[in-house]
Design a protein around this motif. Structure first.
Motif, mmCIF file in Angstrom:
data_model
loop_
_atom_site.group_PDB
_atom_site.id
_atom_site.type_symbol
_atom_site.label_atom_id
_atom_site.label_comp_id
_atom_site.label_asym_id
_atom_site.label_seq_id
_atom_site.Cartn_x
_atom_site.Cartn_y
_atom_site.Cartn_z
ATOM 1 N N ASN A 128 0.774 -0.931 0.247
ATOM 2 C CA ASN A 128 -0.447 0.352 0.057
ATOM 3 C C ASN A 128 0.828 1.527 0.098
ATOM 4 O O ASN A 128 0.700 2.479 -0.816
ATOM 5 C CB ASN A 128 -1.269 0.248 1.467
ATOM 6 C CG ASN A 128 -2.500 -1.177 1.115
ATOM 7 O OD1 ASN A 128 -2.093 -1.484 -0.034
ATOM 8 N ND2 ASN A 128 -2.390 -1.384 2.452
ATOM 9 N N ALA A 129 1.761 1.495 0.794
ATOM 10 C CA ALA A 129 3.245 1.925 0.632
ATOM 11 C C ALA A 129 3.410 2.515 -0.211
ATOM 12 O O ALA A 129 3.924 3.766 -0.180
ATOM 13 C CB ALA A 129 3.827 2.378 2.276
ATOM 14 N N LEU A 130 3.750 1.808 -1.277
ATOM 15 C CA LEU A 130 4.305 2.047 -2.655
ATOM 16 C C LEU A 130 3.734 2.004 -3.424
ATOM 17 O O LEU A 130 4.268 2.768 -4.311
ATOM 18 C CB LEU A 130 5.236 0.466 -2.666
ATOM 19 C CG LEU A 130 6.882 -0.585 -1.165
ATOM 20 C CD1 LEU A 130 6.517 -1.395 -1.611
ATOM 21 C CD2 LEU A 130 7.505 1.524 -1.613
ATOM 22 N N SER A 131 2.517 2.134 -3.387
ATOM 23 C CA SER A 131 1.682 2.290 -4.392
ATOM 24 C C SER A 131 0.987 3.663 -3.975
ATOM 25 O O SER A 131 0.262 4.406 -5.529
ATOM 26 C CB SER A 131 1.161 0.795 -5.155
ATOM 27 O OG SER A 131 0.553 0.709 -3.743
ATOM 28 N N ILE A 132 -0.070 3.980 -3.230
ATOM 29 C CA ILE A 132 -0.598 5.187 -3.142
ATOM 30 C C ILE A 132 -0.099 6.688 -3.056
ATOM 31 O O ILE A 132 0.444 6.843 -2.534
ATOM 32 C CB ILE A 132 -1.274 4.540 -1.529
ATOM 33 C CG1 ILE A 132 -2.197 3.265 -1.504
ATOM 34 C CG2 ILE A 132 -2.419 5.811 -1.076
ATOM 35 C CD1 ILE A 132 -3.270 3.036 -0.108
#
Length: 181
Positions: free
Chosen positions: A111-115
């Protein structure tokens, strides 16, 4: 393919992160010090970076601006075992896209890498349950003790507490914080 550079001085954690994220479709490269991290960023040209807050004796916050200068569009996530609101705000202010407390599960990492985080939105992504104050104190004491090569007297002086008080705290077991591994 997404390319991920992991800048982490804990070799076992770095290898585990690389294995987990390779299974999720990332091509991973790893390095374990700041200067090597900048060199690898230039050579590997990653789309994503996981940056440890404490790399040996160096502070990962100092790498954020140089990495942003090299790779303005990279998705940069700062990882730390010593989470605090102050460092989270500082990391975001310097240009990190996200800030995560260790240990972190794979889904939270993904989530942190894509949002995308908007510039106005200074929200900080912690794991589902933040570190308890007692656990944070325990980890801080351990970090200061390690930085002083196990010297209890010097650690107590730096922490502003009596040596015996520190010795009592060190005899206690680490406080569990019920976060996912």
């Amino acid at each position: 393919m997404n390319k991920l550079l992991i800048i982490e001085d804990d070799l076992a954690l770095s290898a585990a992160l690389a294995r987990r994220l390779t299974k999720q479709g990332f091509e991973c490269a790893q390095c374990n010090d700041a200067s090597e991290g900048l060199l690898m960023a230039r050579q590997f040209n990653p789309s994503h970076i996981l940056l440890d807050m404490k790399i040996a004796e160096q502070n990962g916050l100092t790498l954020i601006k140089p990495l942003r200068g090299l790779l303005p569009k990279v998705k940069l996530v700062l990882l730390t075992g010593y989470a605090s609101i102050a460092t989270a705000v500082e990391a975001i202010r310097l240009g990190a896209d996200n800030y995560l407390a260790k240990p972190v599960d794979t889904q939270t990492l993904l989530n942190a890498l894509s949002i995308e985080i908007e510039d106005e939105d200074l929200s900080v992504a912690f794991t589902e349950q933040p570190i308890s104050p007692k656990r944070l104190e325990w980890e801080h004491i351990q970090q200061v003790l390690a930085n002083n090569n196990g010297n209890v007297s010097e650690t107590a002086r730096l922490l502003g507490m009596h040596r015996r008080t520190l010795q009592r705290k060190l005899l206690k077991k680490p406080i569990a914080d019920n976060r996912p591994a």
